[in-house]
Design an enzyme around this catalytic site. Structure first.
Site, PDB file in Angstrom:
ATOM      1  N   LYS A 138      44.703  30.028  39.377  1.00 20.72           N
ATOM      2  CA  LYS A 138      44.005  31.193  39.952  1.00 20.72           C
ATOM      3  C   LYS A 138      42.498  31.079  39.690  1.00 20.72           C
ATOM      4  O   LYS A 138      42.070  30.267  38.861  1.00 20.72           O
ATOM      5  CB  LYS A 138      44.565  32.477  39.337  1.00 20.72           C
ATOM      6  CG  LYS A 138      44.262  32.620  37.849  1.00 20.72           C
ATOM      7  CD  LYS A 138      45.036  33.764  37.207  1.00 20.72           C
ATOM      8  CE  LYS A 138      44.681  33.880  35.736  1.00 20.72           C
ATOM      9  NZ  LYS A 138      45.650  34.700  34.993  1.00 20.72           N
ATOM     10  N   ARG A 149      49.744  46.627  32.169  1.00 20.33           N
ATOM     11  CA  ARG A 149      48.997  46.293  33.372  1.00 20.33           C
ATOM     12  C   ARG A 149      49.969  46.280  34.551  1.00 20.33           C
ATOM     13  O   ARG A 149      50.219  47.307  35.148  1.00 20.33           O
ATOM     14  CB  ARG A 149      48.286  44.947  33.170  1.00 20.33           C
ATOM     15  CG  ARG A 149      46.987  44.797  33.876  1.00 20.33           C
ATOM     16  CD  ARG A 149      46.261  43.518  33.491  1.00 20.33           C
ATOM     17  NE  ARG A 149      47.083  42.321  33.610  1.00 20.33           N
ATOM     18  CZ  ARG A 149      46.664  41.086  33.329  1.00 20.33           C
ATOM     19  NH1 ARG A 149      45.428  40.896  32.907  1.00 20.33           N
ATOM     20  NH2 ARG A 149      47.454  40.044  33.455  1.00 20.33           N
ATOM     21  N   TYR A 201      11.325  35.887  27.303  1.00 20.44           N
ATOM     22  CA  TYR A 201      11.315  37.324  27.604  1.00 20.44           C
ATOM     23  C   TYR A 201      11.530  38.156  26.341  1.00 20.44           C
ATOM     24  O   TYR A 201      12.345  37.800  25.490  1.00 20.44           O
ATOM     25  CB  TYR A 201      12.425  37.663  28.596  1.00 20.44           C
ATOM     26  CG  TYR A 201      12.107  37.246  30.017  1.00 20.44           C
ATOM     27  CD1 TYR A 201      11.016  37.788  30.690  1.00 20.44           C
ATOM     28  CD2 TYR A 201      12.906  36.321  30.670  1.00 20.44           C
ATOM     29  CE1 TYR A 201      10.734  37.400  31.995  1.00 20.44           C
ATOM     30  CE2 TYR A 201      12.636  35.937  31.967  1.00 20.44           C
ATOM     31  CZ  TYR A 201      11.543  36.482  32.627  1.00 20.44           C
ATOM     32  OH  TYR A 201      11.269  36.103  33.903  1.00 20.44           O
ATOM     33  N   MET A 226      16.954  33.405  33.980  1.00 24.56           N
ATOM     34  CA  MET A 226      17.788  33.180  35.162  1.00 24.56           C
ATOM     35  C   MET A 226      18.043  31.692  35.401  1.00 24.56           C
ATOM     36  O   MET A 226      19.172  31.284  35.668  1.00 24.56           O
ATOM     37  CB  MET A 226      17.114  33.795  36.392  1.00 24.56           C
ATOM     38  CG  MET A 226      17.951  33.721  37.646  1.00 24.56           C
ATOM     39  SD  MET A 226      17.112  34.436  39.066  1.00 24.56           S
ATOM     40  CE  MET A 226      17.253  36.185  38.735  1.00 24.56           C
TER      41      MET A 226
HETATM   42  C1  LIG Z   1      46.337  33.951  33.980  1.00 22.82           C
HETATM   43  C2  LIG Z   1      47.771  34.048  33.697  1.00 22.82           C
HETATM   44  C3  LIG Z   1      48.426  33.060  32.942  1.00 22.82           C
HETATM   45  C4  LIG Z   1      47.693  31.929  32.259  1.00 22.82           C
HETATM   46  O1  LIG Z   1      47.054  32.432  31.113  1.00 22.82           O
HETATM   47  P1  LIG Z   1      46.272  31.447  30.090  1.00 22.82           P
HETATM   48  O2  LIG Z   1      45.900  32.338  28.973  1.00 22.82           O
HETATM   49  O3  LIG Z   1      45.101  30.932  30.825  1.00 22.82           O
HETATM   50  O4  LIG Z   1      47.223  30.390  29.716  1.00 22.82           O
HETATM   51  C5  LIG Z   1      49.797  33.152  32.803  1.00 22.82           C
HETATM   52  N1  LIG Z   1      50.485  34.173  33.364  1.00 22.82           N
HETATM   53  C6  LIG Z   1      49.881  35.154  34.071  1.00 22.82           C
HETATM   54  C7  LIG Z   1      50.713  36.249  34.660  1.00 22.82           C
HETATM   55  C8  LIG Z   1      48.518  35.133  34.253  1.00 22.82           C
HETATM   56  O5  LIG Z   1      47.929  36.113  34.936  1.00 22.82           O
END
Ligand SMILES: *Cc1c(COP(=O)(O)O)cnc(C)c1O
Length: 354
Positions: A35, A131, A251, A299
């Protein structure tokens, strides 16, 4: 975009890290999480490499990501971990042969009858993350409604990166209770849980961050886990100035040179995904030496104390993280996590693949 900072991604290291997961989770299938553009590494390239290296499935957040992987010719099973948001997405997912997570009542309602039979579904339980997911108490009932198209049951840990956190055991107990009543292949473990909770690996592990070479744990480094860095962020030194004791840098003028010293200006800043909150002293690698960040991150520029590298010159490439400088080290100095650094840097750079 012609910025000077560059991200290189070592696909051999990605394969290596998958093999480390394989050696830890010997009995399990591996759903490699790609993802968020593979945590900034480039989703298509990462997915292609992971597929070649023997991952059993891929995990994305959204249907659109799964469709992109299919369009790129990836044939592995793909799980959409947030599921479909409306009927149209169910249709796209079905057409692309994606597996959908079902975490909410509306997703069952939105499954159109004609397509209902087609996408494979993973039932998601909320065992304590707070969640996405159904309450474990209704697992059996929901699994029954989904019927044969439901091929796995999953949950997600809130605190697996802190293995001693009491919520971990609570989550495992709740998931176990549901497993007693629902006879499906199961999945609970992200990267941290894959390493820390052997009894929670079940049938599928879902590693993300470890594939990209970062440790999910505070007290065990990526090298301790046998992982190799995949992403390296580099940028050239564009000036070296000799400042006098007491002069301020950057800065806010919050940094004052404690002595006469050479200050290197490196052409990367928060526009390249370098964290603006990196604290003074955050290490930067110049000529193989860790030198401290001084002054605020701008930046397009950062400044470092080059006292320890007298022969550094303009044009030399500095490493901001990656090969030779663990990203977790930089994240710890910036009150963030490697996940965020990778996503941000990957989103801003043209990536060179090795
Ligand atoms: C992102 C995610 C993972 C992977 O998590 P990591 O901590 O990067 O290993 C696994 N399962 C779900 C449902 C996720 O959203």
């Amino acid at each position: 975009m012609s910025r000077h900072a560059s991200v290189s991604v070592d696909l051999k290291a990605l394969k290596h890290n998958l093999s480390i997961v394989r050696s830890v989770a010997k009995q399990q299938k591996i759903l490699a999480v790609v993802k968020a553009d593979a945590y900034g590494h480039g989703m298509i390239e990462a997915a292609t490499t992971l597929a070649q290296a023997g991952a059993d499935a891929l995990g994305v957040a959204f249907v659109s990501e799964g469709v992109m992987l299919r369009e790129a010719g990836i044939e592995l099973p793909i799980l959409v971990m947030e599921g479909a948001r409306h009927e149209l997405e169910v249709a796209w997912a079905s057409k692309a042969g994606l597996m959908l997570t079902v975490h909410n009542e509306y997703q069952i309602r939105d499954l159109p009858e004609s397509l209902f039979l087609r996408p494979e579904l993973w039932l998601k339980l909320d065992t304590g993350m707070g969640r996405l997911g159904f309450r474990p108490e209704v697992a059996e009932q929901v699994a029954e409604r989904l019927g044969a198209r439901c091929t796995a049951m999953m949950t997600h840990f809130a605190c697996a990166d802190m293995p001693d956190h009491p919520l971990n055991l609570v989550q495992i107990e709740r998931f176990e209770a549901a497993r007693q009543r629902v006879n499906l292949p199961c999945s609970a473990a992200n990267s941290a849980a894959t390493f820390a909770f052997p009894h929670a690996r079940y049938d599928w592990v879902r590693p993300g961050i470890v594939l990209y070479g970062s440790s999910p744990f505070r007290d065990e480094s990526a090298a301790d886990l046998g992982l190799q860095p995949v992403m390296t962020l580099r940028a050239p030194i564009v000036a070296i100035n000799h400042h006098r004791k007491g002069e301020s840098i950057g800065y806010g003028a919050d940094y004052h040179c404690p002595r006469n010293m050479p200050v290197g200006v490196i052409a990367a800043g928060y526009a390249d995904g370098y964290p603006r909150h990196a604290s003074p002293g955050t290490p930067v690698l110049v000529g193989g030496v860790e030198v401290p960040l001084i002054g605020r991150v701008s930046m397009d520029m950062i400044t470092v104390d080059l006292s320890e590298v007298p022969d550094a010159s303009v044009g030399d490439l500095a490493t901001l993280w990656g090969e030779g400088l663990p990203i977790d080290y930089v994240a710890a100095h910036s009150s963030t996590i490697a996940y965020e650094l990778m996503c941000n840097a990957g989103a801003h750079a043209v990536i060179e693949y090795i």
